[in-house]
Design a protein around this motif. Structure first.
Motif, PDB file in Angstrom:
ATOM      1  N   GLU A  66       0.822  -1.218   0.000  1.00 46.54           N
ATOM      2  CA  GLU A  66       0.000   0.000   0.000  1.00 46.54           C
ATOM      3  C   GLU A  66       0.854   1.266   0.000  1.00 46.54           C
ATOM      4  OE1 GLU A  66      -3.506   2.103   2.711  1.00 46.54           O
ATOM      5  OE2 GLU A  66      -2.763   0.091   3.214  1.00 46.54           O
ATOM      6  N   PHE A  67       2.012   1.203   0.647  1.00 46.14           N
ATOM      7  CA  PHE A  67       2.905   2.367   0.721  1.00 46.14           C
ATOM      8  C   PHE A  67       3.203   2.954  -0.661  1.00 46.14           C
ATOM      9  CE2 PHE A  67       7.324   3.939   0.495  1.00 46.14           C
ATOM     10  CZ  PHE A  67       7.253   5.006   1.384  1.00 46.14           C
ATOM     11  N   PHE A  68       3.257   2.098  -1.678  1.00 46.03           N
ATOM     12  CA  PHE A  68       3.679   2.539  -3.009  1.00 46.03           C
ATOM     13  C   PHE A  68       2.521   3.023  -3.891  1.00 46.03           C
ATOM     14  CE2 PHE A  68       6.969  -0.372  -1.547  1.00 46.03           C
ATOM     15  CZ  PHE A  68       8.099   0.414  -1.722  1.00 46.03           C
ATOM     16  N   GLU A  69       1.320   3.051  -3.338  1.00 56.04           N
ATOM     17  CA  GLU A  69       0.132   3.373  -4.127  1.00 56.04           C
ATOM     18  C   GLU A  69       0.253   4.713  -4.860  1.00 56.04           C
ATOM     19  OE1 GLU A  69      -3.181   2.588  -6.030  1.00 56.04           O
ATOM     20  OE2 GLU A  69      -2.287   1.162  -4.612  1.00 56.04           O
ATOM     21  N   THR A  70       0.815   5.718  -4.185  1.00 58.52           N
ATOM     22  CA  THR A  70       0.919   7.051  -4.804  1.00 58.52           C
ATOM     23  C   THR A  70       2.368   7.456  -5.083  1.00 58.52           C
ATOM     24  OG1 THR A  70       1.024   8.151  -2.641  1.00 58.52           O
ATOM     25  CG2 THR A  70      -1.161   7.806  -3.601  1.00 58.52           C
ATOM     26  N   LYS A  71       3.295   6.513  -4.922  1.00 52.28           N
ATOM     27  CA  LYS A  71       4.714   6.833  -5.103  1.00 52.28           C
ATOM     28  C   LYS A  71       5.120   6.683  -6.570  1.00 52.28           C
ATOM     29  CE  LYS A  71       5.661   7.511  -0.690  1.00 52.28           C
ATOM     30  NZ  LYS A  71       4.302   7.511  -0.155  1.00 52.28           N
ATOM     31  N   LYS A  72       6.083   7.516  -6.982  1.00 53.26           N
ATOM     32  CA  LYS A  72       6.491   7.548  -8.382  1.00 53.26           C
ATOM     33  C   LYS A  72       8.001   7.770  -8.494  1.00 53.26           C
ATOM     34  CE  LYS A  72       2.086   9.749  -9.588  1.00 53.26           C
ATOM     35  NZ  LYS A  72       1.473   9.535  -8.270  1.00 53.26           N
ATOM     36  N   VAL A  73       8.539   7.376  -9.642  1.00 50.82           N
ATOM     37  CA  VAL A  73       9.874   7.829 -10.054  1.00 50.82           C
ATOM     38  C   VAL A  73       9.673   8.743 -11.263  1.00 50.82           C
ATOM     39  CG1 VAL A  73      12.104   7.203 -11.042  1.00 50.82           C
ATOM     40  CG2 VAL A  73      11.103   5.785  -9.233  1.00 50.82           C
ATOM     41  N   VAL A  74      10.171   9.958 -11.160  1.00 50.68           N
ATOM     42  CA  VAL A  74      10.127  10.876 -12.292  1.00 50.68           C
ATOM     43  C   VAL A  74      11.500  10.873 -12.956  1.00 50.68           C
ATOM     44  CG1 VAL A  74       9.754  13.259 -13.038  1.00 50.68           C
ATOM     45  CG2 VAL A  74       8.425  12.325 -11.122  1.00 50.68           C
ATOM     46  N   TYR A  75      11.510  10.546 -14.241  1.00 47.33           N
ATOM     47  CA  TYR A  75      12.757  10.551 -15.008  1.00 47.33           C
ATOM     48  C   TYR A  75      12.812  11.801 -15.876  1.00 47.33           C
ATOM     49  CZ  TYR A  75      15.856   9.455 -18.956  1.00 47.33           C
ATOM     50  OH  TYR A  75      16.824   9.514 -19.930  1.00 47.33           O
ATOM     51  N   VAL A  76      13.886  12.568 -15.731  1.00 51.01           N
ATOM     52  CA  VAL A  76      14.122  13.740 -16.564  1.00 51.01           C
ATOM     53  C   VAL A  76      15.427  13.509 -17.318  1.00 51.01           C
ATOM     54  CG1 VAL A  76      14.491  16.226 -16.628  1.00 51.01           C
ATOM     55  CG2 VAL A  76      12.970  15.250 -14.898  1.00 51.01           C
ATOM     56  N   PRO A  77      15.368  13.405 -18.657  1.00 48.52           N
ATOM     57  CA  PRO A  77      16.596  13.129 -19.411  1.00 48.52           C
ATOM     58  C   PRO A  77      17.588  14.279 -19.330  1.00 48.52           C
ATOM     59  CG  PRO A  77      14.777  13.629 -20.898  1.00 48.52           C
ATOM     60  CD  PRO A  77      14.194  13.539 -19.523  1.00 48.52           C
ATOM     61  N   GLN A  78      18.820  14.004 -19.748  1.00 44.91           N
ATOM     62  CA  GLN A  78      19.881  15.004 -19.618  1.00 44.91           C
ATOM     63  C   GLN A  78      19.553  16.300 -20.347  1.00 44.91           C
ATOM     64  OE1 GLN A  78      23.456  14.133 -21.683  1.00 44.91           O
ATOM     65  NE2 GLN A  78      24.588  15.833 -20.807  1.00 44.91           N
ATOM     66  N   HIS A  79      18.872  16.205 -21.490  1.00 47.36           N
ATOM     67  CA  HIS A  79      18.532  17.410 -22.266  1.00 47.36           C
ATOM     68  C   HIS A  79      17.008  17.604 -22.232  1.00 47.36           C
ATOM     69  CE1 HIS A  79      22.652  17.549 -23.601  1.00 47.36           C
ATOM     70  NE2 HIS A  79      22.559  16.332 -24.079  1.00 47.36           N
ATOM     71  N   PRO A  80      16.466  18.044 -21.111  1.00 50.69           N
ATOM     72  CA  PRO A  80      15.019  18.023 -20.927  1.00 50.69           C
ATOM     73  C   PRO A  80      14.259  19.132 -21.620  1.00 50.69           C
ATOM     74  CG  PRO A  80      16.044  18.966 -19.017  1.00 50.69           C
ATOM     75  CD  PRO A  80      17.159  18.541 -19.924  1.00 50.69           C
ATOM     76  N   THR A  81      14.978  20.094 -22.225  1.00 56.56           N
ATOM     77  CA  THR A  81      14.276  21.169 -22.909  1.00 56.56           C
ATOM     78  C   THR A  81      14.536  21.133 -24.404  1.00 56.56           C
ATOM     79  OG1 THR A  81      16.153  22.645 -22.418  1.00 56.56           O
ATOM     80  CG2 THR A  81      14.309  22.692 -20.896  1.00 56.56           C
ATOM     81  N   ALA A  82      15.200  20.033 -24.840  1.00 54.99           N
ATOM     82  CA  ALA A  82      15.545  19.930 -26.266  1.00 54.99           C
ATOM     83  C   ALA A  82      14.294  19.703 -27.108  1.00 54.99           C
ATOM     84  CB  ALA A  82      16.521  18.780 -26.461  1.00 54.99           C
TER      85      ALA A  82
END
Length: 213
Positions: free
Chosen positions: A197-213
């Motif tokens: 249940e602990f992980f129900e709202t948990k996330k990993v957000v991945y932002v690549p090295q060039h996030p505005t390209a």
């Protein structure tokens, strides 16, 4: 702290060796011991330290595998999370754990020494003051993403490995925060990987090295 409490880790990471499992058990014990002296995690969380802290840290390894020889900076590591669990899981990867609070870095250094983690360096500093460059950056809900990314945007190696970037552990509804950041990103819901249940709202957000390209 019973060693059996770390058995949940093998449920999700069957490749963990007996030696690593022992390190995870020792890590849990050390975090509880140190937390009694210096508040590095929430006191009410010590009963669930394996699930809420160690397994949560390892969630990053569900979405990326750090290749041997690469380098990772853990920003705002606190008591060594997520850096120390990841350093146990990836012994061939170099980890630099940074935090601006000296007493927390002292705890990390002591734990890394006890666990014989030769792939870990811990420094009292801010991310913006670190001049080394890294393949990956990890962190656990230190600040809003837009703010956090400003601290680490120049910390990546120029030419590196596939999937290079930031892996940020966050929880709750991130719609507004992600829109505010304006960054290219990918969100991984941890309830797709873990049944607790602990992980129900948990996330990993991945932002690549060039996030505005």
């Amino acid at each position: 702290m019973k060693a059996t409490s770390v058995e949940i880790l093998t449920k999700y990471f069957p490749e963990i060796t007996p030696e690593q499992l022992q390190q995870f058990a020792q890590l849990a014990e050390l975090l509880v011991d140190w937390n009694a002296k210096i508040n590095v995690i929430s006191r009410k969380d010590t009963e669930n330290i394996v699930e809420n802290h160690i397994l949560h840290s390892l969630a990053i390894a569900k979405v990326v595998t750090f290749p041997a020889g690469t380098s990772v900076m853990d920003v705002g590591t606190g008591g060594g999370l997520p850096g120390l669990p990841l350093a146990i899981l990836f012994p061939e990867v170099k980890f630099h754990l940074v935090d601006s609070i000296g007493k927390k870095i002292h705890v990390v250094q002591e734990i890394a020494h006890e666990l014989h983690l030769h792939n870990v360096k811990a420094t009292q500093t801010r991310a913006e003051q670190v001049h080394d460059k890294y393949d990956f950056i990890v962190s656990r809900a230190v600040a809003r993403l837009a703010t956090f990314y400003q601290w680490i945007q120049f910390s990546f190696k120029k030419e590196s490995v596939p999937e290079q970037g930031l892996y940020y552990l966050k929880g709750g509804d991130l719609t507004e925060e992600l829109a505010e950041s304006g960054l290219v990103h990918q969100v991984y819901d941890l309830n797709n990987y873990f049944s607790e249940e602990f992980f129900e709202t948990k996330k990993v957000v991945y932002v690549p090295q060039h996030p505005t390209a």
